[in-house]
Design an enzyme around this catalytic site. Structure first.
Site, short mmCIF file in Angstrom:
data_model
loop_
_atom_site.label_atom_id
_atom_site.label_comp_id
_atom_site.label_asym_id
_atom_site.label_seq_id
_atom_site.Cartn_x
_atom_site.Cartn_y
_atom_site.Cartn_z
CE1 TYR A 270 56.52 39.07 23.33
CE2 TYR A 270 57.42 41.19 22.67
CZ TYR A 270 56.46 40.21 22.55
OH TYR A 270 55.45 40.36 21.63
CE LYS B 174 56.50 36.74 20.80
NZ LYS B 174 55.51 35.80 20.23
#
Length: 254
Positions: free
Chosen positions: A145, A149
């Site tokens: 993640y 991101k």
């Protein structure tokens, strides 16, 4: 009312709930024509019916063409909001890493590839990327993640610096914890780092609308993130030591 939004053709991906649904509702309330996209067709239809929008379910990576047709041929604002909150370490597995990269980064790239030529021809368009404070900082317990991101933020930044003189506006939304299903799925790491300052999805949308009015690239629904980002940039070892202390606290179950 936000002038840039009134009458605009808007697409919101991942809009079956959470931040996406809040975005769709606000854009509709501001007078926009809204396409609601989500992998879950029933959820997309429910939100679209609620706001008088158009449901276009399916993979966010391939929604532009059908959404553009549904809006009569023009997308004015595209919200790349769909995302995966993939947890795990470097050992999360190739498939986890690939899925996170595909949804959190490549879906944005594919949307831009489909939209930018038309926007350049007409001299305008607006790309809204739901990133995360993890894209500016990081998140313990969630390497796929955090890394993807960072990639989403970098791509939004690249779009902005490349096309802003040609009328294309880009906004990167970087909240910390937001009370959504994704936050609930972060488990004990989210409970430690994100829950104490978590906000409602509507607060994220409020920050975006203000950012659109002010034509700001970086949207920080949690203003304190600016300070963390500054320390990360100017005193990286201090910042990493602080984050490592949080990591140790999480490992100890405190």
């Amino acid at each position: 009312m936000v002038e840039a939004v009134q009458g605009a053709g808007v697409v919101v991906t991942g809009a079956g709930g959470g931040i996406g649904a809040a975005l769709a509702r606000r854009f509709a309330a501001e007078g926009a024509r809204v396409v609601v996209n989500d992998l879950d067709g029933d959820r997309a239809k429910a939100v679209a019916d609620e706001i008088g929008g158009i449901a276009v379910p399916g993979d966010a990576s391939a929604v532009v063409g059908e959404a553009r047709d549904a809006l009569g041929g023009t997308v004015d604002i595209y919200c790349a909001n769909a995302g995966l909150g993939s947890g795990g370490s470097e050992a999360a597995g190739e498939q986890v890493w690939a899925q996170a990269w595909d949804v959190n980064v490549m879906a944005h790239v594919r949307a831009a590839e489909a939209l930018i030529p038309g926007w350049l021809e007409r001299g305008g368009g607006r790309f809204v990327s739901t990133v995360s404070a993890a894209g500016l900082l990081t998140m313990i317990g969630a390497a796929p993640y955090s890394v993807t991101k960072h990639g989403a933020y970098a791509f939004a930044e690249w779009l902005s610096l490349t096309y802003r003189h040609r009328g294309i506006k880009v906004h990167a939304i970087c909240p910390q914890g937001v009370r959504t299903d994704m936050l609930a799925a972060t488990g004990s790491a989210g409970d430690l780092v994100l829950q104490p300052t978590a906000i409602e999805p509507d607060a994220v949308v409020d920050a975006l609308m203000k950012g659109i009015e002010e034509e700001r690239f970086l949207i920080l629904p949690h203003p304190e993130v600016a300070g963390y980002y500054q320390v990360r940039a100017t005193e990286p070892d201090r910042w990493l030591t602080t984050m490592n202390h949080i990591q140790q606290k999480w490992e100890a179950g405190e």
